[in-house]
Structures are given as structure tokens and as C-alpha cells.
Scaffold this motif. Sequence first.
Motif, PDB file in Angstrom:
ATOM      1  N   PRO A 242      25.957 -27.610  -0.077  1.00 47.96           N
ATOM      2  CA  PRO A 242      25.410 -28.955   0.146  1.00 47.96           C
ATOM      3  C   PRO A 242      24.027 -28.923   0.795  1.00 47.96           C
ATOM      4  O   PRO A 242      23.131 -29.674   0.399  1.00 47.96           O
TER       5      PRO A 242
ATOM      6  N   THR B 231      21.504 -27.859  -1.728  1.00 47.76           N
ATOM      7  CA  THR B 231      21.277 -28.910  -2.727  1.00 47.76           C
ATOM      8  C   THR B 231      20.272 -29.938  -2.224  1.00 47.76           C
ATOM      9  O   THR B 231      19.320 -30.300  -2.938  1.00 47.76           O
TER      10      THR B 231
ATOM     11  N   GLY C  81      37.295 -29.949  -2.398  1.00 49.78           N
ATOM     12  CA  GLY C  81      36.415 -30.898  -1.736  1.00 49.78           C
ATOM     13  C   GLY C  81      36.674 -31.089  -0.248  1.00 49.78           C
ATOM     14  O   GLY C  81      37.804 -31.007   0.231  1.00 49.78           O
TER      15      GLY C  81
ATOM     16  N   GLU D  81      34.585 -33.406   3.263  1.00 51.64           N
ATOM     17  CA  GLU D  81      33.489 -34.292   3.656  1.00 51.64           C
ATOM     18  C   GLU D  81      32.427 -33.481   4.380  1.00 51.64           C
ATOM     19  O   GLU D  81      32.716 -32.794   5.358  1.00 51.64           O
ATOM     20  N   ASP D  82      31.203 -33.573   3.910  1.00 51.15           N
ATOM     21  CA  ASP D  82      30.093 -32.803   4.482  1.00 51.15           C
ATOM     22  C   ASP D  82      29.206 -33.720   5.319  1.00 51.15           C
ATOM     23  O   ASP D  82      28.740 -34.763   4.836  1.00 51.15           O
TER      24      ASP D  82
ATOM     25  N   LEU E 160      25.524 -34.293   3.909  1.00 47.24           N
ATOM     26  CA  LEU E 160      25.516 -35.199   2.754  1.00 47.24           C
ATOM     27  C   LEU E 160      25.759 -36.643   3.194  1.00 47.24           C
ATOM     28  O   LEU E 160      25.132 -37.577   2.661  1.00 47.24           O
TER      29      LEU E 160
ATOM     30  N   ASP F 136      26.980 -38.126  -3.016  1.00 46.15           N
ATOM     31  CA  ASP F 136      28.397 -38.155  -2.661  1.00 46.15           C
ATOM     32  C   ASP F 136      28.572 -37.320  -1.400  1.00 46.15           C
ATOM     33  O   ASP F 136      28.090 -36.188  -1.333  1.00 46.15           O
ATOM     34  N   ASP F 137      29.245 -37.873  -0.380  1.00 49.51           N
ATOM     35  CA  ASP F 137      29.377 -37.140   0.880  1.00 49.51           C
ATOM     36  C   ASP F 137      30.524 -36.128   0.863  1.00 49.51           C
ATOM     37  O   ASP F 137      30.808 -35.491   1.878  1.00 49.51           O
TER      38      ASP F 137
ATOM     39  N   PHE G  84      31.915 -32.649  -0.978  1.00 51.57           N
ATOM     40  CA  PHE G  84      31.510 -31.538  -1.834  1.00 51.57           C
ATOM     41  C   PHE G  84      32.684 -30.603  -2.084  1.00 51.57           C
ATOM     42  O   PHE G  84      33.452 -30.286  -1.179  1.00 51.57           O
TER      43      PHE G  84
ATOM     44  N   TYR H  70      35.403 -30.316  -7.280  1.00 51.03           N
ATOM     45  CA  TYR H  70      35.678 -31.679  -6.802  1.00 51.03           C
ATOM     46  C   TYR H  70      35.809 -32.630  -7.995  1.00 51.03           C
ATOM     47  O   TYR H  70      35.016 -32.595  -8.928  1.00 51.03           O
TER      48      TYR H  70
ATOM     49  N   LYS I 291      24.506 -30.435 -13.605  1.00 46.09           N
ATOM     50  CA  LYS I 291      25.333 -30.389 -12.392  1.00 46.09           C
ATOM     51  C   LYS I 291      24.695 -31.197 -11.267  1.00 46.09           C
ATOM     52  O   LYS I 291      24.626 -30.787 -10.121  1.00 46.09           O
TER      53      LYS I 291
ATOM     54  N   ALA J 272      22.157 -29.838  -8.675  1.00 44.13           N
ATOM     55  CA  ALA J 272      22.518 -28.821  -7.683  1.00 44.13           C
ATOM     56  C   ALA J 272      21.974 -27.473  -8.143  1.00 44.13           C
ATOM     57  O   ALA J 272      21.974 -27.173  -9.342  1.00 44.13           O
TER      58      ALA J 272
END
Length: 454
Positions: free
Chosen positions: A140, A143, A181, A183-184, A187, A198-199, A201, A205, A332, A335
Amino acid sequence: MSVKSCCIYSTGVISILTLIAGIVLVLSQVFQNILNAKIKKEIVLRNGTHAFDVWENPPPPVYMQFYFFNVTNPAEVLKGERPAVLEVGPYTYREFRPMERVNFLENGTKVSAVNTKTYVFQSDMSKGPESDLIRTVNIPAMTVMEKFKDTSVIANLISSYMKSVNEGLFTTHTVGELLWGYEDGLLKAMKVVDPTLDDVFGLFYKQNATDDGEYVFLTGQQSYKDFAVIDQWKGQSSLKWWTTDECNMINGTNGASFHPIITKNETLYMFSSDLCRSIYAIYEEESSVMGVPGYRFSPPSKVFANTTENAGFCTPPGNCLGSGVLQVSACKQDAPIVMSSPHFYQADEKFVKDIFGMKPNKEQHETIIDINPVCKLSKNINATCDIRTLVFPVLYLNESVVIDEVSAKQLQVIVAEGNIVVNIPFMLIGLGILLGVIFMVAQCRQRIPEVRVG
């Protein structure tokens, strides 16, 4: 002429006729053509056929195995040293992949469907539980760094945030989190700048119990070579990611089925939505699985070679990473992801030398897909200043299916019956030779004069 002589000459005539018939049948391949015609007629995607049942719900179990590359020297990498990784795995999942929402089109010449894939963890076939921790590159972070590398204000904000929460370019998460997946924080924070982010990753996912879009397949009704060939994907007959029409072509099947009566000289084409492109395989050698003979096909090295015909896969145009790797950022969500065979098998030697722990091996790594992020320098983010620019391995996967015992026995019977039918002309030739031998012996015995003693 005596009855005995008549029988002898009849045997000779029958011998010659049988030999001629056998030779004619071999040269004309009558029985082979009859068998092929029957197979072509039955191997069609149509309700009630065995081929359709197997295509709709494949009976052999499919397994997906994930192997991670655990980073063992993160501090040294940040100082510009060569990364060292250790392969960890497999983490095995049973893959269920039925065809759903099946709908026949255009008088049965086409059929639409979605291929829903569901993964169920198999602890008895895995190295450890899904809770095993893996240290890998922070995808993340990489990215958003790549996304905003030319915007100095946002890049500085990213750097400041990472420092404030003590987040670096390497992260540790469980196998389950990395795959499905988590939650990051970065992000989530960046959604203020870009609400489309999208939070959550995960490398896979939203890919469990989901499909990759609707396909339209040819059923093989008009030609047996069209069996299960993709006509459209997501309503399109070609892709939009690459820079040439040839590279954007959707060729062949989805890799799960192929047309019958395959020869060694054929090239098998297949489309992979994970690879974002079509590839092909050529004959390698004969093989046998559970007593069922077959041909082994594999993609040659030039499929991913840095050549003129593959120039359309270089994005932006002219930005080619080298042989054996494919940058798929365009499909993708931008990314920085690169795909290759595991351990950079068949890739340029420089990729292998960049990472300590890469051990490419033909038997273990052929035709298997790798997912890698590209670690690039960003002048506006302090955390990356000393890091080498390289392709960093994260994981590779091995999707395998072996025919089940019941299906193998059924195929063994079919193969045996087919061999009997195809070999009928050779049986006639053998019978003709046998009758010829009998005729010769009988002739010789008839000509030997009887000697009476007395």
C-alpha cells in the motif's frame, strides 16, 4: 481339385484379401476418422452432454498453493544492501470454481457464464495456519508513493504520516490478511486526498467467492476446435490495457478446457484475467497421469521475452523491464505490480541476482505465476532514498488439478476402447499374415511325396 486343395487355396486368397483390406484401412485411417467424428460430435457445450457437465462443475479437486517470500534483512535493505528472502509455504486452499449464470446464445453456438471461485483453507496440506506472520514489502505504501511521486506536497505528507505512525517500507501481517485483506492506515488517511482509494488492501482482496466477470464461450457446435474458446470477456472481444492490437487480443480458452483431438504440432492459446493477457503453450513431451497418457504443453520462454512482438506489453510504450517479467499496473489499479514465473524462472539473470534467495528451477517453477511490486526511488520520500531500484518478490502461487480416481478409470476404459477400434486394421494385417503362414505350410506339406516302406 480335391477338397483339401480347395481349402488351402481359399486360405491363400483370404490371406491376400485380408492383408489388402488391412493396409487400405491403415492408409485411409477409416477407423481413426470414425472415432474422431464421434468425439467431435460429443464434445460440445450442450445440456445433457458429459463435456458440458464437466465444464460446468469440474469433478477433480483444484488446489491453490501460496508461497511467500519472507524478508530477513529489512534494515540492511533500507541502507541499500541486497535484499534477502526466505520462501515460506505452501498455504493451501481448495478451490471451487463452478460455472454459474449459464445462458445459451445464438442457437446454442455460444454460452455465457461467470466463473465463481471460492477458496477454503486446507490446514492438513499447509505449512502452518493462516495466522502465520509474514514480513514483506509494504505494497500500500509503495502504491501511493508511485501514484503521487510527482506531486511533492502530497509526497511530503505521505512521508510525514509514515514517520508519525512509525510505518516503514516493510510490514508484517498474517497470511490471511495479506491474501484476503486488512484495513491499511495510510490508505485510509489518503482517502482525504483521493476518495477513490480503497482503505483495505489484500493481494486477493475481493477475489474469494467472487467472479472475474462474464465470459461468452463458443460451444464447439460449429467446429470442434471452437470448444470452450472465449468469444468475449466483460462484454468486450479485446482488451484495452496494452499498446498494440495483437497484445490486446483475447485468444483461446480460459485454460480449464481445450478442444479434443490435440496434436503435438498445435499451439494451445489461453487467456488469463490474472495475467491481464493471453498466452500460449507448445508441446514439450509425452506424459502419463494415473495411467492416462497425454501430451505435456508449456509456455516457451519467448512468451515473456523482451522482443519486438511483446513490445505492446511495455507500458508506457518503450518502458520494458526485461525478459521474463510483465508489468501489469495498467490492469491492477495502477499498483506497481509485476508478474513473472516463481523465482524469476526464465527471466533475465539480473532479476535473480538482485535478490538473495532466488533459486529458479524448471521442474518446480515452470508455468506458475508470480506477483511482485516494483520498488522505485522517489526523491520526495525520505524512506526510499537509499533503496535499490528492483523487482521485489512477494509471493508466488501454484494452481494445480490432478484427475480424480473415478474419472481416471473412466478415461482408461475410453482410451482402451479407442485403441481397440483404431488398431482393427493392424489386427486384420496380423490375421492376413497368420493365414498366409498357414497357406505356405499347407502348400509345402501337400507337395511332399509320401514314402511307403514294406
